[in-house]
Design a protein around this motif. Structure first.
Motif, PDB file in Angstrom:
ATOM      1  N   UNK A 127       0.828  -1.204   0.000  1.00  0.00           N
ATOM      2  CA  UNK A 127       0.000   0.000   0.000  1.00  0.00           C
ATOM      3  C   UNK A 127       0.866   1.260   0.000  1.00  0.00           C
ATOM      4  N   UNK A 128       2.010   1.207   0.696  1.00  0.00           N
ATOM      5  CA  UNK A 128       2.920   2.354   0.688  1.00  0.00           C
ATOM      6  C   UNK A 128       3.491   2.593  -0.703  1.00  0.00           C
ATOM      7  N   UNK A 129       3.840   1.529  -1.398  1.00  0.00           N
ATOM      8  CA  UNK A 129       4.369   1.659  -2.754  1.00  0.00           C
ATOM      9  C   UNK A 129       3.320   2.247  -3.696  1.00  0.00           C
ATOM     10  N   UNK A 130       2.076   1.842  -3.512  1.00  0.00           N
ATOM     11  CA  UNK A 130       0.994   2.331  -4.373  1.00  0.00           C
ATOM     12  C   UNK A 130       0.588   3.766  -4.052  1.00  0.00           C
ATOM     13  N   UNK A 131       1.102   4.310  -2.947  1.00  0.00           N
ATOM     14  CA  UNK A 131       0.740   5.672  -2.572  1.00  0.00           C
ATOM     15  C   UNK A 131      -0.654   5.785  -2.005  1.00  0.00           C
ATOM     16  N   UNK A 132      -1.148   4.697  -1.429  1.00  0.00           N
ATOM     17  CA  UNK A 132      -2.483   4.716  -0.835  1.00  0.00           C
ATOM     18  C   UNK A 132      -2.507   5.638   0.381  1.00  0.00           C
ATOM     19  N   UNK A 133      -3.680   6.172   0.690  1.00  0.00           N
ATOM     20  CA  UNK A 133      -3.864   7.023   1.866  1.00  0.00           C
ATOM     21  C   UNK A 133      -5.214   6.717   2.490  1.00  0.00           C
ATOM     22  N   UNK A 134      -5.509   5.425   2.618  1.00  0.00           N
ATOM     23  CA  UNK A 134      -6.827   5.006   3.085  1.00  0.00           C
ATOM     24  C   UNK A 134      -6.887   4.764   4.588  1.00  0.00           C
ATOM     25  N   UNK A 135      -5.805   5.046   5.295  1.00  0.00           N
ATOM     26  CA  UNK A 135      -5.844   5.054   6.758  1.00  0.00           C
ATOM     27  C   UNK A 135      -4.817   6.062   7.240  1.00  0.00           C
ATOM     28  N   UNK A 136      -4.742   6.265   8.549  1.00  0.00           N
ATOM     29  CA  UNK A 136      -3.878   7.314   9.080  1.00  0.00           C
ATOM     30  C   UNK A 136      -2.407   7.017   8.837  1.00  0.00           C
ATOM     31  N   UNK A 137      -2.026   5.744   8.897  1.00  0.00           N
ATOM     32  CA  UNK A 137      -0.615   5.409   8.733  1.00  0.00           C
ATOM     33  C   UNK A 137      -0.144   5.665   7.300  1.00  0.00           C
ATOM     34  N   UNK A 146       8.591 -13.428  -2.241  1.00  0.00           N
ATOM     35  CA  UNK A 146       7.723 -13.326  -3.410  1.00  0.00           C
ATOM     36  C   UNK A 146       8.166 -12.152  -4.286  1.00  0.00           C
ATOM     37  N   UNK A 147       8.144 -12.322  -5.617  1.00  0.00           N
ATOM     38  CA  UNK A 147       8.583 -11.236  -6.509  1.00  0.00           C
ATOM     39  C   UNK A 147       7.876  -9.917  -6.258  1.00  0.00           C
ATOM     40  N   UNK A 148       6.603  -9.959  -5.868  1.00  0.00           N
ATOM     41  CA  UNK A 148       5.888  -8.708  -5.606  1.00  0.00           C
ATOM     42  C   UNK A 148       6.511  -7.966  -4.428  1.00  0.00           C
ATOM     43  N   UNK A 149       6.824  -8.703  -3.346  1.00  0.00           N
ATOM     44  CA  UNK A 149       7.446  -8.068  -2.188  1.00  0.00           C
ATOM     45  C   UNK A 149       8.857  -7.602  -2.510  1.00  0.00           C
ATOM     46  N   UNK A 150       9.606  -8.419  -3.252  1.00  0.00           N
ATOM     47  CA  UNK A 150      10.962  -8.029  -3.649  1.00  0.00           C
ATOM     48  C   UNK A 150      10.927  -6.717  -4.435  1.00  0.00           C
ATOM     49  N   UNK A 151       9.992  -6.599  -5.378  1.00  0.00           N
ATOM     50  CA  UNK A 151       9.868  -5.369  -6.165  1.00  0.00           C
ATOM     51  C   UNK A 151       9.448  -4.193  -5.291  1.00  0.00           C
ATOM     52  N   UNK A 152       8.546  -4.441  -4.351  1.00  0.00           N
ATOM     53  CA  UNK A 152       8.087  -3.360  -3.478  1.00  0.00           C
ATOM     54  C   UNK A 152       9.212  -2.845  -2.591  1.00  0.00           C
ATOM     55  N   UNK A 153      10.018  -3.765  -2.061  1.00  0.00           N
ATOM     56  CA  UNK A 153      11.159  -3.358  -1.236  1.00  0.00           C
ATOM     57  C   UNK A 153      12.136  -2.526  -2.062  1.00  0.00           C
ATOM     58  N   UNK A 154      12.413  -2.981  -3.277  1.00  0.00           N
ATOM     59  CA  UNK A 154      13.323  -2.231  -4.152  1.00  0.00           C
ATOM     60  C   UNK A 154      12.778  -0.839  -4.455  1.00  0.00           C
ATOM     61  N   UNK A 177      13.103   5.046  -3.585  1.00  0.00           N
ATOM     62  CA  UNK A 177      12.476   6.321  -3.235  1.00  0.00           C
ATOM     63  C   UNK A 177      13.089   6.964  -1.991  1.00  0.00           C
ATOM     64  N   UNK A 178      14.050   6.290  -1.365  1.00  0.00           N
ATOM     65  CA  UNK A 178      14.747   6.884  -0.233  1.00  0.00           C
ATOM     66  C   UNK A 178      14.402   6.324   1.126  1.00  0.00           C
ATOM     67  N   UNK A 179      13.456   5.393   1.191  1.00  0.00           N
ATOM     68  CA  UNK A 179      13.124   4.781   2.474  1.00  0.00           C
ATOM     69  C   UNK A 179      14.197   3.754   2.853  1.00  0.00           C
ATOM     70  N   UNK A 180      14.351   3.533   4.149  1.00  0.00           N
ATOM     71  CA  UNK A 180      15.225   2.477   4.652  1.00  0.00           C
ATOM     72  C   UNK A 180      14.362   1.250   4.909  1.00  0.00           C
ATOM     73  N   UNK A 181      14.699   0.133   4.277  1.00  0.00           N
ATOM     74  CA  UNK A 181      13.998  -1.124   4.522  1.00  0.00           C
ATOM     75  C   UNK A 181      15.003  -2.084   5.129  1.00  0.00           C
ATOM     76  N   UNK A 182      14.775  -2.456   6.365  1.00  0.00           N
ATOM     77  CA  UNK A 182      15.706  -3.298   7.117  1.00  0.00           C
ATOM     78  C   UNK A 182      15.606  -4.749   6.647  1.00  0.00           C
ATOM     79  N   UNK A 183      16.760  -5.401   6.574  1.00  0.00           N
ATOM     80  CA  UNK A 183      16.753  -6.834   6.298  1.00  0.00           C
ATOM     81  C   UNK A 183      16.201  -7.556   7.527  1.00  0.00           C
ATOM     82  N   UNK A 184      15.245  -8.456   7.339  1.00  0.00           N
ATOM     83  CA  UNK A 184      14.673  -9.149   8.501  1.00  0.00           C
ATOM     84  C   UNK A 184      15.632 -10.181   9.071  1.00  0.00           C
ATOM     85  N   UNK A 185      15.316 -10.634  10.266  1.00  0.00           N
ATOM     86  CA  UNK A 185      16.081 -11.710  10.884  1.00  0.00           C
ATOM     87  C   UNK A 185      15.588 -13.055  10.361  1.00  0.00           C
ATOM     88  N   UNK A 186      16.344 -14.085  10.635  1.00  0.00           N
ATOM     89  CA  UNK A 186      15.931 -15.451  10.346  1.00  0.00           C
ATOM     90  C   UNK A 186      15.688 -16.160  11.665  1.00  0.00           C
TER      91      UNK A 186
END
Length: 425
Positions: free
Chosen positions: A105-115, A139-147, A152-161
């Protein structure tokens, strides 16, 4: 006026406005500890959960921890225009956990809630901390969204295992709150501290002290906590590097996310592990406090007081791992292009000051960079902050201003980056 100085570094101890966004995942409970860390540090915290996050943690909990009202929709408290003001006034936005749906939703630029509306108006650093099942993370969709978020300048942390919901394990686990807080606090100190500029590089980093056994109970050691080496490993991984951390004795530190950890105890074990993993590495950072000496003999049973108690404990010098790494570049064991970074904990005396001893050590060791810390009286060891100097083989010297060990780690990685080979992207 910008909350950050010209170089992106904020004044330490400054009270900041932090928005903690909480996505709807089981890891939402960890956000509670993160919120407490921010408030205990004196920051003003607004918690903005999604509606589904409140299925996991109740509104009252977030309000009690933050001391501020909690809303999910854009029509709450309309006169204050929170869907615009929260993002505009924030110094940092941290989303933990960031679910696959929330990032989409962040990638799509949605604004349908306060966050999501807050994300659109924020011009401060924004840090997403993903948490989801491994299949969703990969999943390729998540990989593309993270990229896209990173581009766009956001920091996306690598998750733990580790353990996920149910019996599943794998990548996608939310990092521990202390690690999230350390990275977030770094962004408050320095907004540009987490670029993805080390992707494609392999780094070996050592951390902690070594323990040289005298008998089954006693050992020779030092006061190193391992915090500086762990900060280097944590940041290097989040800046995209493939990191192996050779960890000696550390003060109960959690393993950094996205880092391979090799555990050792003695100087000899550390030497073997570092040399084993240094092959093929682009850089080796020796942040560990390696014991210079070990007991010449090891007593197989505890040494008793009284009769048989030794008057002295003979010592044998340990190999110098840092100097050995430099020699290995000459004899071909390591690539000549491997960058070697050393650490020096020094005290001054009547013969010279900290820097004079450090300059002599750099010349003697032959490494490319030497990080110098003055130690003693609450400095460097067993504390969360650090300062010192960065000496380079070309003769340049840079003062490292007082700040968190994460901030120092970011400065060291900045100096390392230009020395690394180029990577085909």
């Amino acid at each position: 006026m910008s909350p950050h100085a010209v170089d992106g570094t904020a004044e330490p101890g400054q009270r900041r406005r932090v928005v903690v966004g909480v996505g709807g995942g089981i890891a939402a409970y960890k956000a509670c500890a993160l919120i407490r860390s921010f408030t205990e540090a004196g920051h003003h915290v607004r918690v903005v959960p999604t509606a589904s996050a409140l299925e996991f943690v109740g509104r009252a909990t977030f309000e009690a921890l933050s001391g501020n009202p909690v809303h999910t929709g854009v029509f709450a408290d309309v006169p204050q225009v929170p869907h615009v003001r929260l993002g505009q006034e924030a110094d940092l936005v941290v989303i933990a956990p960031a679910t696959a749906d929330l990032m989409a939703r962040a990638v799509a630029g949605r604004a349908d809630d306060l966050l999501t509306a807050t994300l659109l108006t924020a011009r401060c650093p924004v840090m997403f901390v993903p948490a989801m099942h491994t299949e969703m993370w990969e999943h390729p969709a998540t990989v593309d969204n993270v990229a896209t978020l990173r581009r766009r300048g956001a920091v996306v942390i690598e998750p733990a295992s580790g353990r996920l919901t149910g019996k599943d394990t794998g990548a996608g686990r939310l990092p521990e709150p202390d690690e999230i807080y350390a990275l977030a606090a770094l962004l408050l100190e320095r907004a540009d501290a987490l670029p993805r500029d080390l992707a494609g590089h392999r780094l070996v980093i050592s951390a902690g002290g070594t323990r040289e056994p005298l008998d089954p109970v006693r050992f020779l050691g030092n006061r190193s906590s391992g915090k500086q080496g762990y900060a280097l490993a944590r940041l290097a991984a989040q800046r995209g590097a493939d990191v192996t951390l050779v960890a000696g004795a550390v003060a109960g530190l959690d393993d950094p996310s996205a880092v391979d950890v090799v555990r050792v105890q003695t100087a000899a074990q550390m030497q073997d592990a570092v040399m084993k993993h240094a092959g093929g590495a682009d850089a080796v950072i020796m942040a560990a406090a390696v014991a210079d000496f070990r007991p010449t003999t090891f007593a197989t049973s505890k040494i008793k007081k009284g009769e048989g108690e030794p008057d002295t404990v003979p010592l044998t010098k340990n190999d110098d791992i840092l100097a050995g790494l430099v020699r290995s570049r000459t004899d071909g064991t390591l690539s000549s292009g491997t960058v070697i970074v050393g650490f020096a904990a020094e005290t001054g005396d009547e013969q010279g000051d900290v820097l004079s001893y450090a300059r002599a050590k750099l010349a003697r060791k032959g490494c490319d960079l030497l990080v110098v810390n003055a130690v003693g009286d609450g400095k460097a060891f067993e504390v969360d902050h650090n300062d010192g100097w960065l000496l380079a083989a070309d003769g340049s010297e840079t003062a490292l201003a007082h700040g968190s060990k994460s901030l120092m780690a970011s400065r060291v990685l900045d100096a390392l980056r230009p020395l690394l080979p180029s990577v085909d992207r």
